[in-house]
Design a protein around this motif. Structure first.
Motif, short mmCIF file in Angstrom:
data_model
loop_
_atom_site.label_atom_id
_atom_site.label_comp_id
_atom_site.label_asym_id
_atom_site.label_seq_id
_atom_site.Cartn_x
_atom_site.Cartn_y
_atom_site.Cartn_z
N PRO A 1 0.67 9.44 -11.32
CA PRO A 1 -0.59 9.69 -10.65
C PRO A 1 -1.76 9.72 -11.63
N ASP A 2 -2.83 9.00 -11.26
CA ASP A 2 -4.07 8.98 -12.03
C ASP A 2 -3.89 8.44 -13.43
N LEU B 1 0.83 -1.21 0.00
CA LEU B 1 0.00 0.00 0.00
C LEU B 1 0.86 1.25 0.00
N GLN B 2 1.96 1.23 0.73
CA GLN B 2 2.88 2.37 0.75
C GLN B 2 3.49 2.60 -0.62
N TRP B 3 3.79 1.51 -1.31
CA TRP B 3 4.35 1.63 -2.66
C TRP B 3 3.36 2.26 -3.61
N PHE B 4 2.08 1.89 -3.47
CA PHE B 4 1.04 2.51 -4.30
C PHE B 4 0.93 4.00 -4.00
N LEU B 5 0.90 4.36 -2.73
CA LEU B 5 0.72 5.75 -2.35
C LEU B 5 1.90 6.62 -2.76
N SER B 6 3.09 6.01 -2.86
CA SER B 6 4.27 6.77 -3.28
C SER B 6 4.37 6.90 -4.79
#
Length: 315
Positions: free
Chosen positions: A96-97, A85-90
């Protein structure tokens, strides 16, 4: 990790009894009791009677067989889930998008719609859970086999490290992933059912029902609006819990099939007849359970009525 480990320890006796019931092991004969409506029926032993029998045979420590590999699975799974999840958020997977291109003429500052947000977050959660399940499944297999040893009083899987060596020697790498496919499918279906049902309820049942005040009553007012927001947030949290429970009920057969395949034909008494035949695949296991009407076996550990036409093995 510490919170998850604590919950794992507390829930270990419950999972232990549940796994033995899923396999089909009934150490005690049915007794005459009453159901929730007061009618007399023959019932199989419930959670407390089953746990009491285990304590009688192995002592209180016997309720915690398989705890060590399960703690390893819980801790490693929590770390992997958080890292993904941290990898996704970074933004490690894509710009992005990138998965949700903007509509022509739309501004980049406009937030995505709530449905797009739910789809995006659910997709991320699905990948994170799947990665954690894939990495920790060998520990899950060892946990189940340590528990099922109670049936035949075996000591084949007495330690975590020795269990890894035993599985690799007898079954190879694939032995560590027995029952993985139905487990992954069940997790993914449960996640999507839970989130989409919660979204539909929150959007079309809750928000539309209180979107605006009645014309004759004027505006909500500050206190009324604040109270409404608080109530809405509380109701949405309840809807998430209810949909999660409903989704887990619908996908329970995947959990049952996965656990049975993890111990099937592994050299333990619980993986052979009279408890279970040797299944050729998880689809064969699903088909056999469906024919026997045992797709919900172990789903409930209370008021376990003996169904007509079904056979159980007890000592």
């Amino acid at each position: 990790v510490l919170l998850g480990s604590g919950l794992t320890v507390l829930s270990q006796p419950l999972m232990y009894v549940k796994v033995l019931v899923q396999v089909g092991y009934e150490p005690l004969p049915p007794t005459l009791g009453r159901n929730i409506f007061g009618r007399q029926v023959y019932q199989l032993p419930g959670l407390f009677a089953y746990a009491k029998h285990i304590v009688k045979v192995d002592g209180r420590a016997g309720l915690f067989k398989g705890l060590t590999p399960r703690l390893c699975s819980s801790a490693i799974g929590t770390v992997v889930h958080g890292k993904v999840l941290q990898w996704f958020l970074s933004g490690g997977c894509s710009p992005p998008d990138a998965s949700f291109p903007l509509q022509p003429g739309a501004s980049k500052k406009e937030p995505v719609s709530s449905l797009e947000q739910v789809l995006k977050e659910t997709s991320r959660e699905m990948v994170a859970r799947s990665a954690a399940t894939l990495i920790t499944h060998p520990f899950h297999v060892i946990t189940l086999r340590c528990m099922v040893q109670f049936i035949g009083r075996e000591t084949k899987y007495s330690g975590t490290l020795s269990a890894f060596a035993t599985i690799y020697r007898e079954e190879g790498i694939l032995g560590f992933f027995a029952g993985l496919i139905p487990r992954l499918l069940g997790d993914i279906l449960s996640l999507w059912l839970c989130n989409m049902l919660a979204y539909l309820i929150n959007t079309y049942a809750l928000e539309n029902g209180v979107r605006a005040p009645h014309p004759a009553r004027g505006s909500w007012g500050r206190l009324g609006a604040a109270s409404l927001v608080s109530t809405m947030a509380e109701m949405k949290s309840y809807s998430q819990a209810v949909t999660g429970f409903f989704a887990s009920m619908l996908t329970y057969p995947f959990v049952l099939v996965s656990n049975l395949m993890a111990v099937n034909n592994c050299g333990l008494a619980g993986g052979f007849l009279p408890y279970a035949p040797t299944y050729s695949s998880w689809l064969d296991c699903w088909s056999q359970l469906h024919k026997e009407g045992n797709m919900s076996r172990g789903n409930s550990l209370f008021f376990r009525k003996v169904p007509a036409g079904k056979r159980y093995v007890w000592e």
